[in-house]
Write a protein that holds these residues in place. Structure first.
Motif, PDB file in Angstrom:
ATOM      1  N   GLU A 273       0.819  -1.158   0.149  1.00 51.10           N
ATOM      2  CA  GLU A 273       0.068   0.068  -0.053  1.00 51.10           C
ATOM      3  C   GLU A 273       0.867   1.205   0.143  1.00 51.10           C
ATOM      4  O   GLU A 273       2.146   1.080  -0.141  1.00 51.10           O
ATOM      5  CB  GLU A 273      -1.000  -0.120   1.149  1.00 51.10           C
ATOM      6  CG  GLU A 273      -2.153  -1.146   1.097  1.00 51.10           C
ATOM      7  CD  GLU A 273      -3.006  -1.150   2.120  1.00 51.10           C
ATOM      8  OE1 GLU A 273      -3.194  -0.309   2.824  1.00 51.10           O
ATOM      9  OE2 GLU A 273      -3.781  -2.210   2.228  1.00 51.10           O
ATOM     10  N   VAL A 277       3.895  -1.233   2.704  1.00 54.95           N
ATOM     11  CA  VAL A 277       3.662  -2.518   3.450  1.00 54.95           C
ATOM     12  C   VAL A 277       2.276  -3.340   2.988  1.00 54.95           C
ATOM     13  O   VAL A 277       1.581  -2.536   2.380  1.00 54.95           O
ATOM     14  CB  VAL A 277       3.248  -2.058   4.992  1.00 54.95           C
ATOM     15  CG1 VAL A 277       2.949  -3.332   5.691  1.00 54.95           C
ATOM     16  CG2 VAL A 277       4.490  -1.347   5.646  1.00 54.95           C
ATOM     17  N   SER A 278       2.622  -4.431   2.916  1.00 57.86           N
ATOM     18  CA  SER A 278       1.751  -5.580   2.408  1.00 57.86           C
ATOM     19  C   SER A 278       0.816  -5.903   3.409  1.00 57.86           C
ATOM     20  O   SER A 278       1.276  -6.108   4.588  1.00 57.86           O
ATOM     21  CB  SER A 278       2.193  -6.779   1.651  1.00 57.86           C
ATOM     22  OG  SER A 278       2.935  -6.356   0.444  1.00 57.86           O
ATOM     23  N   TYR A 279      -0.481  -5.992   3.085  1.00 60.11           N
ATOM     24  CA  TYR A 279      -1.476  -6.231   4.259  1.00 60.11           C
ATOM     25  C   TYR A 279      -2.434  -7.489   3.758  1.00 60.11           C
ATOM     26  O   TYR A 279      -2.771  -7.729   2.471  1.00 60.11           O
ATOM     27  CB  TYR A 279      -2.420  -5.104   4.517  1.00 60.11           C
ATOM     28  CG  TYR A 279      -1.647  -4.025   5.110  1.00 60.11           C
ATOM     29  CD1 TYR A 279      -1.486  -3.819   6.716  1.00 60.11           C
ATOM     30  CD2 TYR A 279      -0.950  -3.066   4.353  1.00 60.11           C
ATOM     31  CE1 TYR A 279      -1.042  -2.749   7.290  1.00 60.11           C
ATOM     32  CE2 TYR A 279      -0.312  -2.052   5.206  1.00 60.11           C
ATOM     33  CZ  TYR A 279      -0.441  -1.792   6.581  1.00 60.11           C
ATOM     34  OH  TYR A 279       0.287  -0.771   7.163  1.00 60.11           O
ATOM     35  N   LYS A 281      -6.114  -9.646   4.612  1.00 62.20           N
ATOM     36  CA  LYS A 281      -7.243  -9.502   5.011  1.00 62.20           C
ATOM     37  C   LYS A 281      -7.843 -10.554   5.847  1.00 62.20           C
ATOM     38  O   LYS A 281      -7.762 -11.721   5.687  1.00 62.20           O
ATOM     39  CB  LYS A 281      -8.344  -9.002   4.098  1.00 62.20           C
ATOM     40  CG  LYS A 281      -8.114  -7.970   3.047  1.00 62.20           C
ATOM     41  CD  LYS A 281      -8.901  -7.642   1.852  1.00 62.20           C
ATOM     42  CE  LYS A 281     -10.055  -7.124   2.515  1.00 62.20           C
ATOM     43  NZ  LYS A 281     -10.978  -6.539   1.359  1.00 62.20           N
TER      44      LYS A 281
END
Length: 287
Positions: A273, A277-279, A281
């Motif tokens: 994002e 950083v990748s997130y 869900k």
């Protein structure tokens, strides 16, 4: 021609990665590589994958394929890491698109997530033939555990993913989205129709009752005679009843949401994002 097979056991997920090599040659494939993931810290590492990379380099192998038997729900794939360091096309069964479409809706993913299988280098069709150097392989579509499982038959071996376990432990669950116990029965019977001496290599070993040593190689003959869930003589209806009742008692794998989101992207994390950083869900109160 029959391959040389080396298995690497990953204790946190009780899973096995395979290096499948020519008996007299330097070309190989890697099947179901694992990326370590500390769930509590949300941190990845490459300890398991580096063992495979080191083995391949020490033996002077050239990787032609990085193959996935299915979208795993209990460990993350290291396919991109293997590809970056060793090469090899990343392949999976063509029905991955069904899994992607199902989970895209479940996780409410946006248009940036492509549910057309394009994250992978190659989508195998039922009956498709492929090679690993001088080795000849064929793909069998064997759904049931998920909607997209495939088995890779290479010489006298078959890499069967999560269809069967060691005969003292039985068979894989079929209650994930897209899974089906009746389909699983038919897939297993198809695998067990291979020649009796066919070596079967499993994706997991959880240790059967009273057994202390992990094992991941069996045969068609052994499974037909002794598998506690699906030996010869077990009817389709009896298996479906047993499998369905057992699945109702099983807990959701702790890594389910993380693993599916990564693995249906061919082992890649979601795009970072704005903060880099990748997130991942987690749908609350949905499943």
């Amino acid at each position: 021609m029959n391959p040389k097979v080396t298995g690497f056991f990953h204790a946190p997920s009780a899973s096995i990665t395979y290096v499948v090599a020519e008996p007299e040659g330097a070309r190989c494939a890697i099947i179901d590589p694992v990326l370590d993931f500390d769930h509590g810290a949300a941190r990845t590492s490459t300890v398991a994958a580096d063992k495979v990379v080191g083995f391949v380099k020490r033996n002077g192998f050239r990787v032609e394929w990085v193959l996935e038997t299915h979208v795993h729900a209990d460990r993350l794939s290291a396919a991109p890491y293997i590809n970056e360091r060793l090469g090899g096309r990343i392949g999976i069964g063509e029905h991955i698109v069904n899994v992607q479409k199902t989970w895209k809706g479940t996780l409410n993913l946006g248009d940036e997530f492509k549910d057309d299988g394009s994250a992978f280098d190659h989508l195998f069709k039922e009956g498709e033939r492929f090679t690993i150097g001088a080795l000849a392989g064929e793909v069998l579509y064997t759904p049931g555990h998920t909607a997209a499982d495939v088995t890779y038959v290479i010489g006298d071996t078959a890499f069967i993913g999560d269809t069967l376990f060691m005969s003292d432990y039985g068979t894989a669950r079929a209650d994930f989205p897209g899974g089906d116990a009746r389909e699983l029965y038919h897939s297993i019977r198809r695998i067990l129709a291979l020649p009796p001496e066919t070596r079967l290599f499993l994706c997991h070993d959880y240790l059967g009752p009273g057994r202390a040593e992990h094992k991941w190689e069996t045969t068609v003959a052994e499974q037909r005679a002794h598998n506690v869930h699906v030996h010869d003589g077990v009817t389709e209806d009896a298996f479906v009843k047993l499998r369905t009742e057992r699945d109702k008692l099983l807990a959701t794998p702790p890594l389910l949401f993380a693993a599916v989101q990564v693995n249906m992207r061919a082992g890649r994390l979601p795009a970072p994002e704005a903060n880099g950083v990748s997130y991942l869900k987690i749908p609350v109160d949905l499943i």
